[in-house]
Design a protein around this motif. Structure first.
Motif, PDB file in Angstrom:
ATOM      1  N   VAL A   1       0.838  -1.204   0.000  1.00  0.00           N
ATOM      2  CA  VAL A   1       0.000   0.000   0.000  1.00  0.00           C
ATOM      3  C   VAL A   1       0.872   1.254   0.000  1.00  0.00           C
ATOM      4  O   VAL A   1       0.603   2.206  -0.749  1.00  0.00           O
ATOM      5  N   LEU A   2       1.927   1.265   0.816  1.00  0.00           N
ATOM      6  CA  LEU A   2       2.834   2.419   0.836  1.00  0.00           C
ATOM      7  C   LEU A   2       3.486   2.624  -0.530  1.00  0.00           C
ATOM      8  O   LEU A   2       3.619   3.763  -1.007  1.00  0.00           O
ATOM      9  N   THR A   3       3.874   1.540  -1.186  1.00  0.00           N
ATOM     10  CA  THR A   3       4.488   1.641  -2.514  1.00  0.00           C
ATOM     11  C   THR A   3       3.499   2.171  -3.539  1.00  0.00           C
ATOM     12  O   THR A   3       3.844   3.031  -4.362  1.00  0.00           O
ATOM     13  N   ILE A   4       2.256   1.709  -3.497  1.00  0.00           N
ATOM     14  CA  ILE A   4       1.235   2.181  -4.435  1.00  0.00           C
ATOM     15  C   ILE A   4       0.962   3.667  -4.220  1.00  0.00           C
ATOM     16  O   ILE A   4       0.833   4.438  -5.178  1.00  0.00           O
TER      17      ILE A   4
ATOM     18  N   ALA B   1       9.050   5.256   6.230  1.00  0.00           N
ATOM     19  CA  ALA B   1       8.144   4.302   6.880  1.00  0.00           C
ATOM     20  C   ALA B   1       8.370   2.892   6.340  1.00  0.00           C
ATOM     21  O   ALA B   1       8.385   1.914   7.098  1.00  0.00           O
ATOM     22  N   LYS B   2       8.558   2.776   5.020  1.00  0.00           N
ATOM     23  CA  LYS B   2       8.844   1.462   4.441  1.00  0.00           C
ATOM     24  C   LYS B   2      10.165   0.911   4.957  1.00  0.00           C
ATOM     25  O   LYS B   2      10.267  -0.278   5.255  1.00  0.00           O
TER      26      LYS B   2
ATOM     27  N   PHE C   1      11.492   1.509   7.827  1.00  0.00           N
ATOM     28  CA  PHE C   1      11.246   1.063   9.203  1.00  0.00           C
ATOM     29  C   PHE C   1      10.611  -0.320   9.218  1.00  0.00           C
ATOM     30  O   PHE C   1      11.057  -1.207   9.953  1.00  0.00           O
ATOM     31  N   TYR C   2       9.569  -0.526   8.405  1.00  0.00           N
ATOM     32  CA  TYR C   2       8.905  -1.834   8.390  1.00  0.00           C
ATOM     33  C   TYR C   2       9.842  -2.938   7.919  1.00  0.00           C
ATOM     34  O   TYR C   2       9.848  -4.032   8.465  1.00  0.00           O
ATOM     35  N   ILE C   3      10.643  -2.664   6.915  1.00  0.00           N
ATOM     36  CA  ILE C   3      11.560  -3.687   6.408  1.00  0.00           C
ATOM     37  C   ILE C   3      12.574  -4.077   7.462  1.00  0.00           C
ATOM     38  O   ILE C   3      12.822  -5.258   7.718  1.00  0.00           O
ATOM     39  N   VAL C   4      13.158  -3.072   8.101  1.00  0.00           N
ATOM     40  CA  VAL C   4      14.165  -3.367   9.131  1.00  0.00           C
ATOM     41  C   VAL C   4      13.518  -4.000  10.351  1.00  0.00           C
ATOM     42  O   VAL C   4      14.043  -4.956  10.920  1.00  0.00           O
TER      43      VAL C   4
ATOM     44  N   LYS D   1       7.004  15.756  -2.687  1.00  0.00           N
ATOM     45  CA  LYS D   1       8.321  15.127  -2.519  1.00  0.00           C
ATOM     46  C   LYS D   1       8.574  14.790  -1.049  1.00  0.00           C
ATOM     47  O   LYS D   1       9.088  13.717  -0.731  1.00  0.00           O
ATOM     48  N   GLY D   2       8.216  15.709  -0.144  1.00  0.00           N
ATOM     49  CA  GLY D   2       8.372  15.447   1.287  1.00  0.00           C
ATOM     50  C   GLY D   2       7.538  14.264   1.738  1.00  0.00           C
ATOM     51  O   GLY D   2       7.990  13.424   2.526  1.00  0.00           O
ATOM     52  N   ALA D   3       6.300  14.173   1.228  1.00  0.00           N
ATOM     53  CA  ALA D   3       5.426  13.045   1.584  1.00  0.00           C
ATOM     54  C   ALA D   3       6.013  11.732   1.085  1.00  0.00           C
ATOM     55  O   ALA D   3       5.975  10.716   1.791  1.00  0.00           O
ATOM     56  N   ILE D   4       6.583  11.741  -0.114  1.00  0.00           N
ATOM     57  CA  ILE D   4       7.196  10.522  -0.653  1.00  0.00           C
ATOM     58  C   ILE D   4       8.388  10.109   0.208  1.00  0.00           C
ATOM     59  O   ILE D   4       8.577   8.917   0.493  1.00  0.00           O
ATOM     60  N   ILE D   5       9.179  11.061   0.657  1.00  0.00           N
ATOM     61  CA  ILE D   5      10.325  10.743   1.516  1.00  0.00           C
ATOM     62  C   ILE D   5       9.857  10.147   2.838  1.00  0.00           C
ATOM     63  O   ILE D   5      10.428   9.167   3.329  1.00  0.00           O
TER      64      ILE D   5
END
Length: 151
Positions: free
Chosen positions: A27-30, A62-63, A65-68, A53-57
């Protein structure tokens, strides 16, 4: 019976947790892709473009964080999570800030103390006009004796 319940709580659900994190990452990627495609038609100097751009960063962080947290199993190890992410991130931000500040300082000092550089940086250079034979008009204006001396 209690031993089995305690074991299930400790395992954390396994497959359900992985599916949930995968859905969150998808969902974050989409959302990132939708924002990126929406940003294509925006004017370059728009403040809305900067906000996107700030929102994408923020979504990318967040992604990360979830991956780690989940796939590197650092979710329950708060101290290790802080040391793994925050310290390198702080160093990275510090390096970029220091390099930008140093480059800006060098440019300002060069313009202040080297008047020749400032003068040269404001002069517009005209392009040489090409003739039919590939020689510039400047070379055609030279006398024949000078052309032979150069060759």
């Amino acid at each position: 019976m209690e031993h089995t319940v305690a074991h299930e709580e400790h395992s954390g659900g396994g497959t359900k947790e992985i599916v949930r994190v995968t859905v969150i990452l998808s969902v974050l990627t989409i959302i990132e892709l939708a924002l990126g495609f929406w940003m294509i038609d925006m004017p370059l100097e728009s403040s809305l473009r900067l906000a996107v751009k700030g929102a994408i960063i923020i979504l990318m962080l967040a992604k990360a964080f979830y991956i780690v947290a989940y796939f590197m199993h650092l979710k329950h190890e708060l101290k290790n999570m802080i040391m793994t992410i925050v310290v390198p991130l702080a160093l990275f931000v510090w390096f970029i800030t220091a390099f930008l500040y140093d480059g800006n300082s060098f440019r300002n000092l060069r313009n202040t103390y080297d008047p020749h550089f400032k003068e040269q940086s404001t002069i517009k250079v005209e392009k040489k006009a090409e003739s039919k034979h590939g020689e510039s008009k400047h070379e055609e204006a030279k006398p024949a004796a000078e052309k032979k001396a150069v060759e």
